[in-house]
Every structure is written in structure tokens, then in C-alpha cells.
Design a protein around this motif. Structure first.
Motif, PDB file in Angstrom:
ATOM      1  N   LYS A   1      -0.763   5.480  -5.527  1.00  0.00           N
ATOM      2  CA  LYS A   1      -1.027   5.364  -6.962  1.00  0.00           C
ATOM      3  C   LYS A   1       0.225   5.591  -7.817  1.00  0.00           C
ATOM      4  O   LYS A   1       0.171   5.428  -9.041  1.00  0.00           O
ATOM      5  CB  LYS A   1      -2.098   6.368  -7.395  1.00  0.00           C
ATOM      6  CG  LYS A   1      -3.494   6.079  -6.865  1.00  0.00           C
ATOM      7  CD  LYS A   1      -4.486   7.110  -7.408  1.00  0.00           C
ATOM      8  CE  LYS A   1      -5.907   6.828  -6.955  1.00  0.00           C
ATOM      9  NZ  LYS A   1      -6.867   7.825  -7.513  1.00  0.00           N
ATOM     10  N   LEU A   2       1.319   5.995  -7.196  1.00  0.00           N
ATOM     11  CA  LEU A   2       2.533   6.237  -7.979  1.00  0.00           C
ATOM     12  C   LEU A   2       2.982   4.968  -8.688  1.00  0.00           C
ATOM     13  O   LEU A   2       2.914   3.874  -8.108  1.00  0.00           O
ATOM     14  CB  LEU A   2       3.663   6.733  -7.066  1.00  0.00           C
ATOM     15  CG  LEU A   2       3.527   8.115  -6.440  1.00  0.00           C
ATOM     16  CD1 LEU A   2       4.705   8.368  -5.496  1.00  0.00           C
ATOM     17  CD2 LEU A   2       3.475   9.194  -7.512  1.00  0.00           C
ATOM     18  N   PRO A   3       3.472   5.071  -9.895  1.00  0.00           N
ATOM     19  CA  PRO A   3       3.912   3.871 -10.609  1.00  0.00           C
ATOM     20  C   PRO A   3       5.104   3.177  -9.962  1.00  0.00           C
ATOM     21  O   PRO A   3       5.355   1.997 -10.243  1.00  0.00           O
ATOM     22  CB  PRO A   3       4.272   4.400 -12.008  1.00  0.00           C
ATOM     23  CG  PRO A   3       4.445   5.865 -11.855  1.00  0.00           C
ATOM     24  CD  PRO A   3       3.554   6.284 -10.735  1.00  0.00           C
ATOM     25  N   VAL A   4       5.837   3.887  -9.078  1.00  0.00           N
ATOM     26  CA  VAL A   4       7.010   3.278  -8.431  1.00  0.00           C
ATOM     27  C   VAL A   4       6.687   2.746  -7.039  1.00  0.00           C
ATOM     28  O   VAL A   4       7.550   2.151  -6.384  1.00  0.00           O
ATOM     29  CB  VAL A   4       8.161   4.301  -8.329  1.00  0.00           C
ATOM     30  CG1 VAL A   4       8.655   4.685  -9.711  1.00  0.00           C
ATOM     31  CG2 VAL A   4       7.750   5.534  -7.533  1.00  0.00           C
ATOM     32  N   THR A   5       5.436   2.914  -6.576  1.00  0.00           N
ATOM     33  CA  THR A   5       5.082   2.489  -5.218  1.00  0.00           C
ATOM     34  C   THR A   5       4.995   0.979  -5.112  1.00  0.00           C
ATOM     35  O   THR A   5       4.390   0.304  -5.957  1.00  0.00           O
ATOM     36  CB  THR A   5       3.745   3.115  -4.795  1.00  0.00           C
ATOM     37  OG1 THR A   5       3.935   4.527  -4.630  1.00  0.00           O
ATOM     38  CG2 THR A   5       3.244   2.528  -3.484  1.00  0.00           C
ATOM     39  N   VAL A   6       5.595   0.448  -4.039  1.00  0.00           N
ATOM     40  CA  VAL A   6       5.542  -0.987  -3.756  1.00  0.00           C
ATOM     41  C   VAL A   6       4.616  -1.270  -2.575  1.00  0.00           C
ATOM     42  O   VAL A   6       3.810  -2.196  -2.606  1.00  0.00           O
ATOM     43  CB  VAL A   6       6.959  -1.533  -3.451  1.00  0.00           C
ATOM     44  CG1 VAL A   6       6.896  -3.005  -3.046  1.00  0.00           C
ATOM     45  CG2 VAL A   6       7.878  -1.349  -4.652  1.00  0.00           C
ATOM     46  N   ALA A   7       4.721  -0.470  -1.516  1.00  0.00           N
ATOM     47  CA  ALA A   7       3.907  -0.687  -0.313  1.00  0.00           C
ATOM     48  C   ALA A   7       3.870   0.606   0.493  1.00  0.00           C
ATOM     49  O   ALA A   7       4.684   1.512   0.288  1.00  0.00           O
ATOM     50  CB  ALA A   7       4.476  -1.825   0.529  1.00  0.00           C
ATOM     51  N   GLY A   8       2.925   0.673   1.435  1.00  0.00           N
ATOM     52  CA  GLY A   8       2.808   1.867   2.271  1.00  0.00           C
ATOM     53  C   GLY A   8       2.122   1.556   3.582  1.00  0.00           C
ATOM     54  O   GLY A   8       1.552   0.478   3.772  1.00  0.00           O
ATOM     55  N   ALA A   9       2.197   2.510   4.511  1.00  0.00           N
ATOM     56  CA  ALA A   9       1.521   2.377   5.798  1.00  0.00           C
ATOM     57  C   ALA A   9       1.365   3.772   6.392  1.00  0.00           C
ATOM     58  O   ALA A   9       2.150   4.680   6.086  1.00  0.00           O
ATOM     59  CB  ALA A   9       2.307   1.478   6.749  1.00  0.00           C
ATOM     60  N   LEU A  10       0.363   3.927   7.249  1.00  0.00           N
ATOM     61  CA  LEU A  10       0.100   5.212   7.887  1.00  0.00           C
ATOM     62  C   LEU A  10       0.134   4.999   9.396  1.00  0.00           C
ATOM     63  O   LEU A  10      -0.585   4.160   9.930  1.00  0.00           O
ATOM     64  CB  LEU A  10      -1.262   5.741   7.447  1.00  0.00           C
ATOM     65  CG  LEU A  10      -1.511   7.249   7.457  1.00  0.00           C
ATOM     66  CD1 LEU A  10      -0.430   8.000   6.686  1.00  0.00           C
ATOM     67  CD2 LEU A  10      -2.883   7.560   6.891  1.00  0.00           C
ATOM     68  N   MET A  11       0.981   5.759  10.090  1.00  0.00           N
ATOM     69  CA  MET A  11       1.173   5.610  11.525  1.00  0.00           C
ATOM     70  C   MET A  11       0.068   6.347  12.296  1.00  0.00           C
ATOM     71  O   MET A  11      -0.574   7.256  11.776  1.00  0.00           O
ATOM     72  CB  MET A  11       2.541   6.151  11.930  1.00  0.00           C
ATOM     73  CG  MET A  11       3.720   5.447  11.261  1.00  0.00           C
ATOM     74  SD  MET A  11       3.795   3.669  11.606  1.00  0.00           S
ATOM     75  CE  MET A  11       3.144   2.984  10.066  1.00  0.00           C
ATOM     76  N   PRO A  12      -0.136   6.000  13.588  1.00  0.00           N
ATOM     77  CA  PRO A  12      -1.263   6.583  14.339  1.00  0.00           C
ATOM     78  C   PRO A  12      -1.111   8.059  14.690  1.00  0.00           C
ATOM     79  O   PRO A  12      -2.069   8.675  15.157  1.00  0.00           O
ATOM     80  CB  PRO A  12      -1.318   5.716  15.604  1.00  0.00           C
ATOM     81  CG  PRO A  12       0.039   5.118  15.732  1.00  0.00           C
ATOM     82  CD  PRO A  12       0.520   4.916  14.338  1.00  0.00           C
TER      83      PRO A  12
ATOM     84  N   LEU B   1       6.407   4.968   2.964  1.00  0.00           N
ATOM     85  CA  LEU B   1       6.214   4.570   1.569  1.00  0.00           C
ATOM     86  C   LEU B   1       7.447   3.845   1.053  1.00  0.00           C
ATOM     87  O   LEU B   1       8.565   4.368   1.117  1.00  0.00           O
ATOM     88  CB  LEU B   1       5.946   5.800   0.695  1.00  0.00           C
ATOM     89  CG  LEU B   1       5.470   5.509  -0.729  1.00  0.00           C
ATOM     90  CD1 LEU B   1       4.026   4.997  -0.717  1.00  0.00           C
ATOM     91  CD2 LEU B   1       5.571   6.752  -1.604  1.00  0.00           C
ATOM     92  N   ALA B   2       7.233   2.633   0.544  1.00  0.00           N
ATOM     93  CA  ALA B   2       8.305   1.855  -0.068  1.00  0.00           C
ATOM     94  C   ALA B   2       8.176   1.957  -1.584  1.00  0.00           C
ATOM     95  O   ALA B   2       7.095   1.740  -2.143  1.00  0.00           O
ATOM     96  CB  ALA B   2       8.212   0.393   0.369  1.00  0.00           C
ATOM     97  N   THR B   3       9.282   2.302  -2.248  1.00  0.00           N
ATOM     98  CA  THR B   3       9.271   2.477  -3.701  1.00  0.00           C
ATOM     99  C   THR B   3      10.332   1.604  -4.357  1.00  0.00           C
ATOM    100  O   THR B   3      11.265   1.123  -3.708  1.00  0.00           O
ATOM    101  CB  THR B   3       9.533   3.946  -4.080  1.00  0.00           C
ATOM    102  OG1 THR B   3      10.811   4.340  -3.553  1.00  0.00           O
ATOM    103  CG2 THR B   3       8.451   4.858  -3.526  1.00  0.00           C
TER     104      THR B   3
END
Length: 474
Positions: free
Chosen positions: A109-120, A134-136
Motif C-alpha cells: 500500500k505504500l505510495p512508492v511501491t511498484v511490485a512485490g513478492a513473498l518467498m516460500p 519489494l520494488a519501489t
């Protein structure tokens, strides 16, 4: 003789007048008055600097919670989060705890967030979950990198066949103890100290903070800290020849290490997390995700310091590997190193982004990595596939199944000793918080990321050294 700490002495290590001083004095009297004054003040300084690291400590959690609450007091200039979390991919979704998902949802939800993923291997942490990627947009999150900046794995594969290892336990144990040091605050002294070009880096002169850390960094060069850090001998099994590494099929003696930037990285993280929280006021549930604009002076300072800490962490591994390689008289056939708890400038879908990997391994196409299991479970030498949905990442280990406090309460020394014996592993040091049962099943984790990495070889731990008391990092 019992140690007496005064309120004025707490003021000198960063405490402010109010409830925190009273609570700190009470906890000292109840639990720590037998320690030396310097030890107590250093501990309290660490709690004040990064209290989130002590929220699961049975004795110190009340003080840490109070400091966090004071730090997160709502201010008028709070930056709003987006109303809806951006979509992100979860690998191994069925066995990732709810706490990790909630933390990732907030980060998205961050305004600077571009993409994300969660590893196993993901589990709840501070700010970003461990195993969160997290890509910002042109922004760096100190707690998205983590306290142990540049923590990494390093693997040396030797020209020693498996059969030459067995029967020489005493030799390998002797050298392992002689050339490694573990535990928060541990240092080398005098002739024991190592030399490395990283200590001559001009970056140490870039800011007063870094200048002040040079001496401590030199003293800790080649040490391994506490927590889940280790140095271990093992056997690596290549089921077939690997042309890229130029290693034939077979089983070889290998050295695997896991540690980071020690007190240098911890101090940098604590300082710039404070700076970020002062400049970037976020709602309470996102406070630990405070970010710095990379166009700002503070953002540039942190970026420079983070990269220095990463170089220093790498140097620590190099010192350990060179000393132990010489001690056993081996030739290195190949060495692989990869780091996590870091941020990189990368291109994602044609856009330059800052990729934070908090407990996640870089896994761009062709990139080598090491993913360990536990002190009795195998680790894996892998080669990345460059999966975009994982933001070119994979897990950095098996991930915790139990918190440290839960493991200590639920696992006995007898149970841990039995598991080690069953797997033929010699353990030097470590507490119950690092017992194999405290970790997820590494085979389950690897099965969940077959699209992210190819397995090149399997590493089997044989002799593991960790901090004697299972102590946390600096």
C-alpha cells in the motif's frame, strides 16, 4: 556486587525523561543487575536504537513495546497509504503464516511501491516480512533492507573427496574453533586481526557516522555474530558434472558460511531507520516501512553506507574462507556467494526500480545462489531462472517455523541432541532457538520454487559452529 544504573546514565545512551526510564530501571533490577555496567548500558542503547529487534524477547519486550509506541506517535504530517494493496505473488502460499501476509499487504500500500513478492520461506519480521521482496520507485526503506545489512551465504568447494573428511573430525573441529569467533560484540584483537582492502575504503570517511565505526569494523572483521549465523563443514554432492563451475560429478568437502555486516551494519540500520521515521511519517501499522528519497541527501547517505556494509560483509566471509582453506591445506575448486538484506537498482518491466530483498536470494537468470536448510537439513546450490513474478528472487533458506521464544519453550536439549545424532552432525555452540525443529521443511520450500531456481548440487552439513549462547546479532 550488584550493578546500579541511574536515570542520568540512561539519558546519556539516548533515553528521554518519562515512562521508559522508569521501566528500564525496573527491568535492570529484576533481570540484569548482575551484569557489568558497560554491558547493561550497551544493551539498553541497542534497545533504544532499534526496539523492534527485541519485541520477542521474554524479558525486554515490555520496554521495546513502549519505545516503539513512543516512536510511532501519530503526527499531523503523516503520509497516507493507498486504500488497496497492489497485487503480488506468494510462493508456497499454503504454509506462510498470516502475520507475514499482513505485513506484505501493508508494504504493497505504500505510495512508492511498484511490485512485490513473498518467498516460500517467509515469516513475520519487522517492517517487511522475512522473505519479502519489494520494488519501489526511487526510494529506499532501511527496515526493508534490515538490521543485518548485506547478510550473505558463501560456499567454498574444495579438491578434497568425501572419503578424506571422515576420521579427521578433530582436525576440522580444531581449525573451525581456532579461526572463527561468534556472538554479539565479539572481536579479534592484536595479531589475530585480519587485513582487507575494504578497511581502506574512502567511504569510511564519507560521514561522521562511518568514520566513528571504522575501528569497530576492523576489530570485528572475520567474525560471525549471533542469531542464525554459522560456519560449517559439509559434503556437497554433484549428481552430474557442472560445466559452468567446471566441477565433475562427485562428493566433495565444502565450507559454508552465513553472516553479515556485524556492528557496522546494525548501527547504520538503527541510525537511518530513525532518520527515515523523522522524515517519512507513516501510519502506525506501516511505521517500520519509513523510506528515504534517493534524491535526498539522507537517501544518498544511506545508499553509500548500505553498500559499504555489503562490501564489509563480503570481506568477513573472505577472511573466514581464506583462513580455513589454508588451515586444512585445500585448493578451492569453486566459490559461490550471494547476499540478502540488501537493495539493488534493477530494471523491472522496463522501469528502473529499487528492489529490497529482506531475507531473499537474488535469482536472475544464470545467477548462482546457496539456499541452506537447517543444521541437520540439506542446503542447495542453485542457479536462478529469472522469474519476473518473483522479481528475480528466491528464498534465502528454509524459514522459521517457530519464533525464537517459542522454540526455547517447546524444544528440549535432549530432543535437539537426538536429532543431531540421528543426522551425524557435530554442533559447536547454538541455543535451542536454532534447533532444526524450529525451521520449516526445506524440501517443501524448494518444491514451491521450482519455477525460480534449478538445483545444481546438494550440501549436507557435518560440523556446525554457531554463537555459544545462540545470542542475537549486534
Amino acid at each position: 556486587m550488584k550493578t546500579i544504573i541511574t536515570g542520568n546514565e540512561l539519558l546519556t545512551v539516548g533515553f528521554s525523561e518519562g515512562k521508559t526510564i522508569g521501566l528500564a530501571l525496573t527491568l535492570i533490577a529484576e533481570h540484569f543487575e548482575d551484569l557489568a555496567k558497560e554491558e547493561i548500558l550497551n544493551l539498553l542503547k541497542k534497545i533504544k536504537s532499534y526496539p523492534e529487534s527485541f519485541l520477542d524477547d521474554d524479558k525486554l519486550a515490555p520496554l521495546a513495546e513502549l519505545i516503539v509506541a513512543e516512536n510511532n506517535t501519530e503526527l499531523d504530517d503523516t503520509i497516507s497509504l493507498n486504500n488497496v494493496s497492489k497485487d503480488y505473488r506468494i510462493f508456497g502460499e499454503s504454509y506462510i503464516e498470516e502475520g507475514a501476509r499482513k505485513q506484505m499487504n501493508i508494504a504493497m500500500k505504500l505510495p512508492v511501491t511498484v511490485a512485490g513478492a513473498l518467498m516460500p520461506d517467509a515469516h513475520q519480521g519487522y517492517g517487511l516480512p522475512i522473505g519479502g521482496v519489494l520494488a519501489t520507485n526511487n526510494s529506499i526503506i532501511p527496515y526493508g533492507v534490515g538490521v543485518d545489512i548485506g547478510c550473505r551465504m558463501a560456499l567454498s568447494i574444495f579438491d578434497i573427496p568425501e572419503k578424506h573428511y571422515f576420521g579427521k573430525d578433530d582436525k576440522y573441529k580444531r581449525e573451525l574453533i581456532a579461526f572463527t569467533k561468534f556472538g554479539a560484540g565479539r572481536e579479534f584483537r592484536g595479531f589475530e586481526r585480519a587485513d582487507h582492502e575494504v578497511m581502506e575504503s574512502e567511504t569510511f570517511q564519507a560521514t561522521p557516522l562511518l568514520r566513528g565505526l571504522h575501528a569497530k569494523a576492523w576489530a570485528q572483521l572475520g567474525t560471525s555474530g549471533g542469531g542464525n549465523h554459522f560456519v560449517e563443514w559439509g559434503i556437497i554432492d554433484f549428481a552430474e558434472r557442472d560445466e559452468i563451475l567446471n566441477i565433475d560429478k562427485g562428493r566433495y568437502v565444502a565450507l559454508l558460511t552465513h553472516s553479515g555486516s556485524r556492528g557496522l551494519g546494525a548501527t547504520i540500520a538503527g541510525h537511518y531507520t530513525k532518520v527515515a521515521k523523522q522524515l517519512c511519517k507513516l501510519p502506525d501499522d506501516a511505521a517500520n516501512l519509513a523510506y528515504l528519497d534517493l534524491n535526498s541527501a539522507e537517501g544518498q547517505e544511506y545508499w553509500i553506507a548500505m553498500n559499504l556494509a555489503g562490501d564489509y560483509a563480503s570481506a568477513c566471509h573472505e577472511v573466514i574462507h581464506k583462513r580455513l582453506t589454508k588451515a586444512i591445506g585445500a585448493k578451492v575448486l569453486a566459490k559461490v556467494e550471494n547476499h540478502h538484506n540488501f537493495a539493488w537498482k534493477e530494471t523491472l518491466n522496463g522501469e528502473e526500480v529499487i528492489v529490497h530483498r529482506k531475507g531473499a536470494t537474488p535469482a536472475a537468470k544464470g545467477v548462482m545462489g546457496i539456499i541452506p536448510g537447517s543444521m541437520t537439513a540439506p542446503g542447495f546450490l542453485v542457479r536462478g531462472k529469472g522469474e519476473v513474478e518473483s522479481i528475480h528472487s528466491a528464498s534465502h533458506g528454509a524459514g522459521r517455523l517457530m519464533s525464537r521464544s517459542k522454540a526455547i519453550k517447546n524444544i528440549t536439549k535432549a530432543e535437539m541432541k537426538a536429532v543431531l545424532k540421528d543426522h551425524g552432525v557435530t554442533l559447536i555452540g547454538a541455543g535451542l532457538d536454532e534447533a532444526p525443529m524450529a525451521y520449516k521443511d526445506i524440501h517443501q520450500v524448494m518444491a514451491a520454487q521450482q519455477d525460480l531456481v534449478d538445483v545444481v548440487a546438494k550440501f549436507e552439513p557435518k560440523m556446525v559452529r554457531m554463537a555459544d549462547d545462540g545470542s542475537r546479532e549486534d
